[in-house]
Scaffold this active site. Sequence first.
Site, mmCIF file in Angstrom:
data_model
loop_
_atom_site.group_PDB
_atom_site.id
_atom_site.type_symbol
_atom_site.label_atom_id
_atom_site.label_comp_id
_atom_site.label_asym_id
_atom_site.label_seq_id
_atom_site.Cartn_x
_atom_site.Cartn_y
_atom_site.Cartn_z
ATOM 1 N N ALA A 130 13.042 -0.608 13.458
ATOM 2 C CA ALA A 130 12.237 -0.813 14.663
ATOM 3 C C ALA A 130 11.056 0.159 14.624
ATOM 4 O O ALA A 130 11.159 1.263 14.087
ATOM 5 C CB ALA A 130 13.085 -0.560 15.901
ATOM 6 N N GLU A 159 0.855 -1.187 0.000
ATOM 7 C CA GLU A 159 0.000 0.000 0.000
ATOM 8 C C GLU A 159 0.890 1.236 0.000
ATOM 9 O O GLU A 159 1.914 1.272 0.675
ATOM 10 C CB GLU A 159 -0.895 0.008 1.241
ATOM 11 C CG GLU A 159 -1.976 -1.038 1.179
ATOM 12 C CD GLU A 159 -2.976 -0.921 2.320
ATOM 13 O OE1 GLU A 159 -3.154 0.181 2.872
ATOM 14 O OE2 GLU A 159 -3.589 -1.945 2.640
ATOM 15 N N ASN A 173 5.274 -12.739 3.386
ATOM 16 C CA ASN A 173 4.724 -11.789 4.362
ATOM 17 C C ASN A 173 5.095 -12.178 5.792
ATOM 18 O O ASN A 173 5.451 -11.326 6.604
ATOM 19 C CB ASN A 173 3.199 -11.709 4.233
ATOM 20 C CG ASN A 173 2.789 -10.692 3.180
ATOM 21 O OD1 ASN A 173 3.646 -10.108 2.516
ATOM 22 N ND2 ASN A 173 1.504 -10.477 3.015
ATOM 23 N N LEU A 221 14.221 -3.626 8.439
ATOM 24 C CA LEU A 221 14.884 -3.785 9.739
ATOM 25 C C LEU A 221 14.662 -2.542 10.593
ATOM 26 O O LEU A 221 15.438 -2.272 11.501
ATOM 27 C CB LEU A 221 16.388 -4.007 9.543
ATOM 28 C CG LEU A 221 16.845 -5.373 8.999
ATOM 29 C CD1 LEU A 221 18.364 -5.415 8.871
ATOM 30 C CD2 LEU A 221 16.387 -6.516 9.909
ATOM 31 N N LYS A 274 1.101 2.822 8.437
ATOM 32 C CA LYS A 274 2.434 3.219 7.958
ATOM 33 C C LYS A 274 2.224 4.490 7.144
ATOM 34 O O LYS A 274 1.063 4.874 6.874
ATOM 35 C CB LYS A 274 3.069 2.121 7.108
ATOM 36 C CG LYS A 274 2.320 1.829 5.819
ATOM 37 C CD LYS A 274 3.100 0.889 4.922
ATOM 38 C CE LYS A 274 2.389 0.740 3.581
ATOM 39 N NZ LYS A 274 3.114 -0.082 2.633
ATOM 40 N N CYS A 314 -2.419 -6.826 5.987
ATOM 41 C CA CYS A 314 -1.785 -8.066 5.503
ATOM 42 C C CYS A 314 -1.018 -8.837 6.560
ATOM 43 O O CYS A 314 -1.336 -9.994 6.832
ATOM 44 C CB CYS A 314 -0.865 -7.733 4.330
ATOM 45 S SG CYS A 314 -1.725 -6.846 3.025
ATOM 46 N N LYS A 353 -3.030 -10.373 9.499
ATOM 47 C CA LYS A 353 -3.959 -11.395 8.992
ATOM 48 C C LYS A 353 -3.194 -12.624 8.491
ATOM 49 O O LYS A 353 -3.567 -13.754 8.785
ATOM 50 C CB LYS A 353 -4.769 -10.762 7.849
ATOM 51 C CG LYS A 353 -5.746 -11.688 7.157
ATOM 52 C CD LYS A 353 -6.702 -10.899 6.277
ATOM 53 C CE LYS A 353 -6.127 -10.508 4.937
ATOM 54 N NZ LYS A 353 -6.289 -11.489 3.861
#
Length: 443
Positions: free
Chosen positions: A258, A158, A214, A256, A331, A266, A269
Site C-alpha cells: 500500500a 526506473e 503495466n 502489494l 518511488k 508509465c 500514462k
Amino acid sequence: METNLKILVIGTGYVGLITALGLAEVGHDITATDIDEGKISRLKKCEPIIFEEGLEELLHKHKNNIKYKIFSSDIIADYDVIFICVGTPQNYDGSTNLSYLDAVSHQIAKGMKDDKYVLIVNKSTVPPKTARRVENIIKSNKQNALFDVASNPEFLKEGTAINDFLNPDRIVVGADNPDAFDIMEKIYKPFVNKGFSLYKTDVTSAELIKYASNVFLATKITFVNELSHLCEQIGADITKVTQGMGLDPRIGDKFLNAGPGYGGSCFPKDTLSLSNFAKQEGVTTNLIDAVISVNSSHVLSLSYKTKQFFARIWDGHDTNKHIAVLGLSFKAGTDDVRDSVALRIIPILLDAGYTITAYDPAAMDNARSILPNVTMASSIEEALDGKDGILLLTEWDEFKHINWSSIKPKLRYPAIMDMRNIYDRDHLKGLGYNIWSIGRSEV
Ligand code: UGA
C-alpha cells in the site's frame, strides 16, 4: 558475440540508452542515436544523462564499443536492425502521442536502401497496432522496401533498469515473419543461453502484453490501496493482509505494498492510454477506468487524512503548520518526479496553509521549479529540525534509518504520517511519537 548484425538504436531515453548498453554488454555492434545534440555529446564523454545506478560505470566500460551519433536518415542504410526507442508522451485526452515515432518512421523510409532487408523493432511503449502504423508509413514512402516491423516491449523499472535489462523476467518478441524471429533470436541468444526466456508471439499481442502488464500491476496496487482504507476503518493491518494474501502463489507477494498511489512516467500514462485505445476500438474498460479514478481519489483522500491527523495533534496547541516532507520522487531509487504523488499532495497542503520543507536524496532539482513555494533542505536533519510534523512519501533507504530517538528533541511535535509503511509503529510509539501508517490503525 559472433553475429555480424549492425544494430542502430534510435532515442537515448531510459529505454534506448539501457537497450544500447545492455546489447553492447552482450557483445553486439551498437550505434546509439538521438536528435538531441547535447545528449549525444554528453554520452560521448560518458556522462550519465539519466539517474540510474551503475550507469556511469557501464558508459565507461563501453566507451569504445558504442558509437554515439546524431540521428539522421543518412545513416539508416548502414544497419541491419533498427530499434525504435523514442518517447511516446501523453496527449491531453489521455491518448498516446505518436508524433516522434511517426517522424522516425518517415526518416527510416527515407534512408532505406532498395535492395537491403532491415528489421525494424519497436521498443517504445505504444498502443497495439502501432507496428502496423510504422509499416504503413514505410510502405507508403518506399514502395519496394524490404523490411519487417517487430515488437519487443521493454519491462525495465526506473532505478533498477540495467539489472532488469540484463536479467529480464521475460523477453517478449512479436513478429509476423520467421526471418524477423530468426534475427531477434540471434540478438537475444546470449540471454537465452543464460536461461532467460524468450516468448514469441504475433506483433499485436506483443504490443498488448506491455500495456496489459503495466495496467495489471497498477490494478494490483490500486486494489491494495483501496483495501487500506477499509483496514484503517476496521482495525486490520494492510501489511498483514497482503502478506497473508501473497502466500497464495496464484496471487503472489509482489506489488502489494500500500502507498500513496502509483505514479511515474508509465503507469498513469499507460492506464489512460489503454483505456483511450480500447474506446477508440469500441470496447469499454470499466475496470481500467475505475483503477484510474480510484488512484486519483486515493491521493485526495490521503491529503484529507493528513490534514485531519495533524489537526488532531495540533489541536489546542501553538503551531506553525510547518511540516517536513520526506521524498519527492515517485518511488525510491530515481530522481524522477513525473506524476509523483508528492506533486499532488504538497499543493493541497500549501493551500491549507501549511509551510513545507522537503528533502529527497535525488529528486529535489527536478522538483524545485514545479514546487517553488517549498523549501528544499540540504539534509534529512535540516528538513526535520523544528518541524510540527513529518510526512513520509517515498520509501528511500535513508528514511528507513533515521535515528528517531536523537531527532525527537529537535521536533516541535513528534508526529509522523507514514505513507509507505516503512516504520515500526510500536518502536516509534515507545519513543513518544504519534504515528499514522497507511492501512493500519493510528498509534
Ligand atoms: C513500471 C513497470 O514496473 C515496469 O515493468 C515497466 O517497464 C515500466 O513501468 C515502463 O513501462 O517503462 P516504473 O514506472 O519504473 O516501472 O515503476 P514501478 O516500480 O513499477 O512503480 C510504479 C509506481 O507504483 C510507483 O509510484 C510505486 O511507488 C508504486 N508501487 C509499486 C506501489 O505503490 N506499491 C507497490 O507494491 C509497487
